[in-house]
Design a protein around this motif. Structure first.
Motif, PDB file in Angstrom:
ATOM      1  N   UNK A 104      12.658   0.257   6.947  1.00 41.10           N
ATOM      2  CA  UNK A 104      12.371   0.909   5.670  1.00 41.10           C
ATOM      3  C   UNK A 104      10.878   1.225   5.609  1.00 41.10           C
ATOM      4  N   UNK A 105      10.523   2.098   4.682  1.00 36.82           N
ATOM      5  CA  UNK A 105       9.122   2.492   4.577  1.00 36.82           C
ATOM      6  C   UNK A 105       8.719   2.587   3.099  1.00 36.82           C
ATOM      7  N   UNK A 106       7.595   2.018   2.697  1.00 32.99           N
ATOM      8  CA  UNK A 106       6.665   1.292   3.551  1.00 32.99           C
ATOM      9  C   UNK A 106       7.160  -0.115   3.880  1.00 32.99           C
ATOM     10  N   UNK A 107       6.776  -0.581   5.060  1.00 32.90           N
ATOM     11  CA  UNK A 107       7.076  -1.950   5.489  1.00 32.90           C
ATOM     12  C   UNK A 107       6.090  -2.305   6.605  1.00 32.90           C
ATOM     13  N   UNK A 108       6.242  -3.483   7.177  1.00 32.69           N
ATOM     14  CA  UNK A 108       5.367  -3.971   8.243  1.00 32.69           C
ATOM     15  C   UNK A 108       5.475  -3.030   9.448  1.00 32.69           C
ATOM     16  N   UNK A 294       3.948 -12.364  -3.287  1.00 32.09           N
ATOM     17  CA  UNK A 294       3.310 -12.860  -2.061  1.00 32.09           C
ATOM     18  C   UNK A 294       1.841 -13.195  -2.352  1.00 32.09           C
ATOM     19  N   UNK A 295       1.035 -13.363  -1.319  1.00 33.45           N
ATOM     20  CA  UNK A 295      -0.368 -13.724  -1.526  1.00 33.45           C
ATOM     21  C   UNK A 295      -1.270 -12.491  -1.539  1.00 33.45           C
ATOM     22  N   UNK A 296      -0.694 -11.365  -1.958  1.00 40.82           N
ATOM     23  CA  UNK A 296      -1.489 -10.141  -2.055  1.00 40.82           C
ATOM     24  C   UNK A 296      -0.909  -9.257  -3.159  1.00 40.82           C
ATOM     25  N   UNK A 297      -1.708  -8.289  -3.571  1.00 43.93           N
ATOM     26  CA  UNK A 297      -1.336  -7.437  -4.699  1.00 43.93           C
ATOM     27  C   UNK A 297      -1.527  -5.981  -4.288  1.00 43.93           C
ATOM     28  N   UNK A 298      -0.526  -5.163  -4.558  1.00 39.10           N
ATOM     29  CA  UNK A 298      -0.627  -3.734  -4.249  1.00 39.10           C
ATOM     30  C   UNK A 298      -0.970  -2.978  -5.518  1.00 39.10           C
ATOM     31  N   UNK A 299      -1.964  -2.113  -5.421  1.00 40.57           N
ATOM     32  CA  UNK A 299      -2.271  -1.256  -6.568  1.00 40.57           C
ATOM     33  C   UNK A 299      -2.322   0.207  -6.127  1.00 40.57           C
ATOM     34  N   UNK A 300      -2.067   1.082  -7.100  1.00 38.61           N
ATOM     35  CA  UNK A 300      -2.154   2.520  -6.822  1.00 38.61           C
ATOM     36  C   UNK A 300      -3.138   3.109  -7.812  1.00 38.61           C
ATOM     37  N   UNK A 301      -4.418   3.168  -7.426  1.00 39.93           N
ATOM     38  CA  UNK A 301      -5.430   3.717  -8.335  1.00 39.93           C
ATOM     39  C   UNK A 301      -5.372   5.243  -8.338  1.00 39.93           C
ATOM     40  N   UNK A 302      -6.142   5.843  -9.194  1.00 43.82           N
ATOM     41  CA  UNK A 302      -6.167   7.308  -9.256  1.00 43.82           C
ATOM     42  C   UNK A 302      -6.666   7.866  -7.925  1.00 43.82           C
ATOM     43  N   UNK A 303      -7.672   7.211  -7.346  1.00 45.62           N
ATOM     44  CA  UNK A 303      -8.231   7.675  -6.071  1.00 45.62           C
ATOM     45  C   UNK A 303      -8.462   6.464  -5.154  1.00 45.62           C
ATOM     46  N   UNK A 304      -7.445   6.138  -4.361  1.00 45.93           N
ATOM     47  CA  UNK A 304      -7.497   4.919  -3.544  1.00 45.93           C
ATOM     48  C   UNK A 304      -8.650   4.964  -2.540  1.00 45.93           C
ATOM     49  N   UNK A 306     -11.526   6.496  -2.744  1.00 43.43           N
ATOM     50  CA  UNK A 306     -12.830   6.286  -3.377  1.00 43.43           C
ATOM     51  C   UNK A 306     -13.032   4.810  -3.730  1.00 43.43           C
ATOM     52  N   UNK A 307     -11.987   4.182  -4.249  1.00 47.81           N
ATOM     53  CA  UNK A 307     -12.115   2.765  -4.618  1.00 47.81           C
ATOM     54  C   UNK A 307     -12.354   1.923  -3.369  1.00 47.81           C
ATOM     55  N   UNK A 308     -11.606   2.232  -2.294  1.00 48.93           N
ATOM     56  CA  UNK A 308     -11.770   1.493  -1.047  1.00 48.93           C
ATOM     57  C   UNK A 308     -13.196   1.617  -0.518  1.00 48.93           C
ATOM     58  N   UNK A 309     -13.711   2.841  -0.521  1.00 50.16           N
ATOM     59  CA  UNK A 309     -15.087   3.066  -0.052  1.00 50.16           C
ATOM     60  C   UNK A 309     -16.098   2.346  -0.935  1.00 50.16           C
ATOM     61  N   UNK A 317     -13.762  -5.882   1.666  1.00 50.93           N
ATOM     62  CA  UNK A 317     -12.778  -5.117   2.423  1.00 50.93           C
ATOM     63  C   UNK A 317     -11.366  -5.408   1.932  1.00 50.93           C
ATOM     64  N   UNK A 318     -10.661  -4.349   1.519  1.00 53.54           N
ATOM     65  CA  UNK A 318      -9.233  -4.468   1.211  1.00 53.54           C
ATOM     66  C   UNK A 318      -8.508  -3.503   2.150  1.00 53.54           C
ATOM     67  N   UNK A 319      -7.179  -3.520   2.141  1.00 53.71           N
ATOM     68  CA  UNK A 319      -6.449  -2.627   3.039  1.00 53.71           C
ATOM     69  C   UNK A 319      -6.114  -1.327   2.320  1.00 53.71           C
ATOM     70  N   UNK A 320      -6.636  -0.230   2.845  1.00 57.58           N
ATOM     71  CA  UNK A 320      -6.388   1.082   2.260  1.00 57.58           C
ATOM     72  C   UNK A 320      -5.202   1.718   2.971  1.00 57.58           C
ATOM     73  N   UNK A 321      -4.130   1.974   2.221  1.00 50.35           N
ATOM     74  CA  UNK A 321      -2.906   2.547   2.801  1.00 50.35           C
ATOM     75  C   UNK A 321      -2.528   3.793   2.008  1.00 50.35           C
ATOM     76  N   UNK A 322      -3.028   4.923   2.397  1.00 53.37           N
ATOM     77  CA  UNK A 322      -2.704   6.170   1.703  1.00 53.37           C
ATOM     78  C   UNK A 322      -3.132   6.122   0.244  1.00 53.37           C
ATOM     79  N   UNK A 323      -2.154   6.220  -0.665  1.00 52.53           N
ATOM     80  CA  UNK A 323      -2.474   6.216  -2.099  1.00 52.53           C
ATOM     81  C   UNK A 323      -2.644   4.807  -2.655  1.00 52.53           C
ATOM     82  N   UNK A 324      -2.476   3.820  -1.792  1.00 54.61           N
ATOM     83  CA  UNK A 324      -2.426   2.432  -2.270  1.00 54.61           C
ATOM     84  C   UNK A 324      -3.562   1.589  -1.698  1.00 54.61           C
TER      85      UNK A 324
END
Ligand SMILES: *Cc1c(COP(=O)(O)O)cnc(C)c1O
Length: 346
Positions: A104-108, A294-304, A306-309, A317-324
């Motif tokens: 399935x997607x998204x997944x590991x 789990x021990x992590x939280x997924x968020x979908x900001x307006x501009x992932x 930009x927030x990651x940078x 450092x967080x994990x930037x995955x497309x819009x999340x």
């Protein structure tokens, strides 16, 4: 002239982000190291290793402690060099070339990675907008594709969402395929099917010491399955896959279940605090915060991006995955720095 096969030519080694960040919330590791008392236990265990001899291929003592921890039969357990190795062994040994594997997607990402190395036919079902698995749709896909294997993580990395026990059991019962449930984060949730393995001929569960035990460096994971599947896994894996140091340290740690459960509780409480805080500051900022198992939280900001940078510039450092963005729970101090930065950036 020797030519690499096509499947290898474009393959690149897995490269985690190596930059110098003072706060790393990108890899879902535990923010806790084993407590002082456990560090002493580890040191003792290391002293007693017989270095000139090969380790026990079945990691019997280690598997006994894992079995006790979960109150299951130790004959149903296979230890691996991280659960990652077990994913590779299962995909390479339980599928024939060309067999269909449903993911399935998204997944590991490793399921598709090993699936393509094994030259299997990978069918990936996309999750809907709310990122939940639709159990009926998944059953339909597996059966329609006559898949040989279905593999997914529960709770899911990267969504942190989980599928309830009864829904997982329904999937296992409704498909004619081997079902591999990767419960890497199940210690932080309640919906394990680990006690049910003997009731099914098509179920393998994966667990790891990397996330809940603060032992990612040790490389230790487990597969739990019925006797027939376990025998096949034991026969198919490389004989000395779990080294003597890992066996000794893993056994020593699992012999202290109360300490492990205490740290899981602390991580879960810290996660709850962080979740509520992030949910609070996301209000009115066009930022979606997904529920977490789990021990992590997924968020979908307006501009992932930009927030990651922005976070990177502040050494976080967080994990930037497309819009999340996938944010691992850190220590309270790290989380406060994260929240302060998010307040400015969201
Ligand atoms: C981290 C992770 C693993 C890998 O665990 P190791 O035991 O460290 O190899 C497996 N599955 C999922 C879903 C993970 O997030």
């Amino acid at each position: 002239m020797y030519q690499l096969t096509e499947k290898l030519i474009n393959l690149v080694p897995y490269e985690p982000e190596t930059g110098d960040y003072k706060i790393r919330l990108d890899a879902n590791e535990s923010f806790l190291e084993p407590v002082k008392e456990l560090q002493d236990v580890i040191n003792m265990a290391v002293k007693q290793v017989t270095y000139n001899r090969y380790p026990d291929p079945k990691a019997t003592r280690l598997c006994n402690f894992f079995a006790q921890y979960h109150e299951i039969d130790s004959g149903l357990i296979t230890a691996g060099n991280g659960s990652d190795e077990l994913i590779s062994v299962i995909i390479n040994c339980f599928l024939k070339k060309g067999d269909t594997i449903v993911t399935v997607s998204p997944d590991f990402s490793m399921y598709n990675f090993y699936g393509s190395l094994a030259e299997s036919n990978i069918v990936t079902l996309s999750k809907n907008e709310n990122l939940q698995i639709n159990g009926d749709e998944l059953i339909h896909t597996v059966n329609e594709q006559q898949a040989a294997m279905l593999i997914f993580s529960n709770p899911c990395n990267p969504t942190s969402l989980g599928l309830k026990r009864k829904d997982v059991l329904k999937i296992i019962e409704s498909v004619n395929a081997l079902v591999v449930i990767d419960e890497a984060y199940m210690d932080f949730w309640t919906e394990t099917v680990i006690k049910e393995v003997t009731e099914y001929d098509n179920l393998i569960i994966l667990r790891t010491c990397s996330k809940m035990m603060g032992m990612a460096a040790m490389r230790l994971g487990f597969a739990v399955a019925n006797k027939t599947l376990t025998n096949a896994l034991q026969a198919a894996k490389s004989p000395y896959n779990v080294n003597a140091l890992t066996q000794a340290v893993g056994a020593a740690l699992l012999a202290h279940p109360d300490d492990i459960r205490d740290s899981v509780t602390l991580i879960t409480e810290t996660r709850n605090d962080l979740y509520l805080t992030i949910k609070d500051i996301a209000q009115g900022k066009q930022t979606k915060v997904f529920e977490t198992c789990a021990n992590f939280i997924l968020i979908k900001p307006r501009d992932a991006a930009a927030v990651s940078e922005g976070l990177k510039k502040e050494g976080i450092l967080v994990r930037h995955l497309g819009e999340y963005l996938r944010i691992t729970v850190g220590s309270p101090v790290e989380n406060r720095a994260l929240v302060a930065a998010l307040l400015r950036l969201l």
